[in-house]
Design an enzyme around this catalytic site. Structure first.
Site, PDB file in Angstrom:
ATOM      1  CB  SER A 130      -0.883   0.010   1.254  1.00 40.04           C
ATOM      2  OG  SER A 130      -1.498   1.269   1.452  1.00 40.04           O
ATOM      3  CE1 TYR A 158      -4.431  -2.461   5.028  1.00 39.44           C
ATOM      4  CE2 TYR A 158      -3.284  -0.439   4.428  1.00 39.44           C
ATOM      5  CZ  TYR A 158      -3.986  -1.577   4.060  1.00 39.44           C
ATOM      6  OH  TYR A 158      -4.223  -1.844   2.733  1.00 39.44           O
TER       7      TYR A 158
END
Length: 255
Positions: free
Chosen positions: A141, A154
């Site tokens: 990401s 995350y």
């Protein structure tokens, strides 16, 4: 690169980017095996996309993961590509312990980081044994390159996936296996839909899924690509490559 993909296993194909890529590869004539936890979504995809194969798979069922993946490989010995898409994203405020829990953090780390590592351990030997080109696709990401405080767990897991992808690519240098890291920006998917509104204000608007896919699929047509990124994510990838690429080359790491 896409021309080398004949049969692809997409793990986490029941929604979001996983489903979008399953639809994309199916539309281009690839043999697609869609795997995920939600059997109702798998059945819906299978009924809509003729020839699509589906397999129910929970990537965090570690006790059965090896036997489940071994079964898939045995059933599909011609499998040449694996796309690890499963993801979990929670808002976590360490100033407020009530915002999360130990099981929640463990679940996020297991889904985003531990599961891809275990899956890679199990599928890489199969891909190496293939007679032709093979592809392993990981998903990090933009938050793995530029962490945002709202999602610290995350952020950490996706930074880990990036580091793993670079190291694994270096290990497999000179083999038939190509390691590609998909680095999405904030895309309009169900991943974070439940917490886009939060006490600190609204999360910036995500990139529409169709806009993202139009750009991302072009990356799969590029030979020798290491990271496929766009928008915010591309800024992070270019900065990382610019800073650390020369260091990797200097020490002889082809990651």
């Amino acid at each position: 690169m896409s021309a080398n993909i004949k049969k692809i296993l997409i793990i986490g194909a029941t929604s979001g980017l996983g489903e979008a890529f399953a639809r994309h590869f199916h539309s281009t004539g690839k043999k697609v095996i869609a795997a995920g936890r939600r059997i109702d979504r798998l059945h819906a995809l299978q009924s809509e996309l003729p020839g699509l194969e589906t397999i129910q798979l929970d990537v965090t069922d570690f006790a059965n993961l090896e036997s489940n993946l071994t079964s898939i490989i045995t059933t599909h010995p011609d499998l040449d590509s694996v796309f690890i898409m499963s993801g979990k994203q929670d808002v976590t405020d360490f100033k407020n312990p009530a915002s999360t829990s130990s099981p929640s953090i463990i679940a996020e780390v297991n889904t985003n980081l531990v599961a891809p590592l275990l899956i890679s351990r199990l599928v890489v030997p199969h891909l190496l044994a293939r007679p032709g080109p093979a592809t392993l696709i990981t998903v990090s990401s933009g938050l793995g390159f530029v962490p945002v405080p709202r999602w610290p767990v995350y952020d950490a897991t996706k930074a880990g996936i990036h580091a793993f992808s670079v190291a694994l690519r270096a290990q497999l240098d000179g083999t038939n296996v190509n390691v590609v890291e998909l680095v999405p920006p904030h895309v309009d998917t169900p991943l974070d839909a439940l917490h886009r509104k939060h006490p600190g204000g609204e999360v910036p608007l995500p990139m529409p899924l169709d806009v993202y896919m139009a750009t991302a699929v072009k990356g799969f047509e590029t030979e020798g690509v290491k990271e496929i990124a766009t928008g915010f994510s591309e800024i992070g990838v270019k900065a990382w490559r610019g800073a650390f690429g020369p260091i990797l080359e200097h020490v002889g790491i082809r990651g």
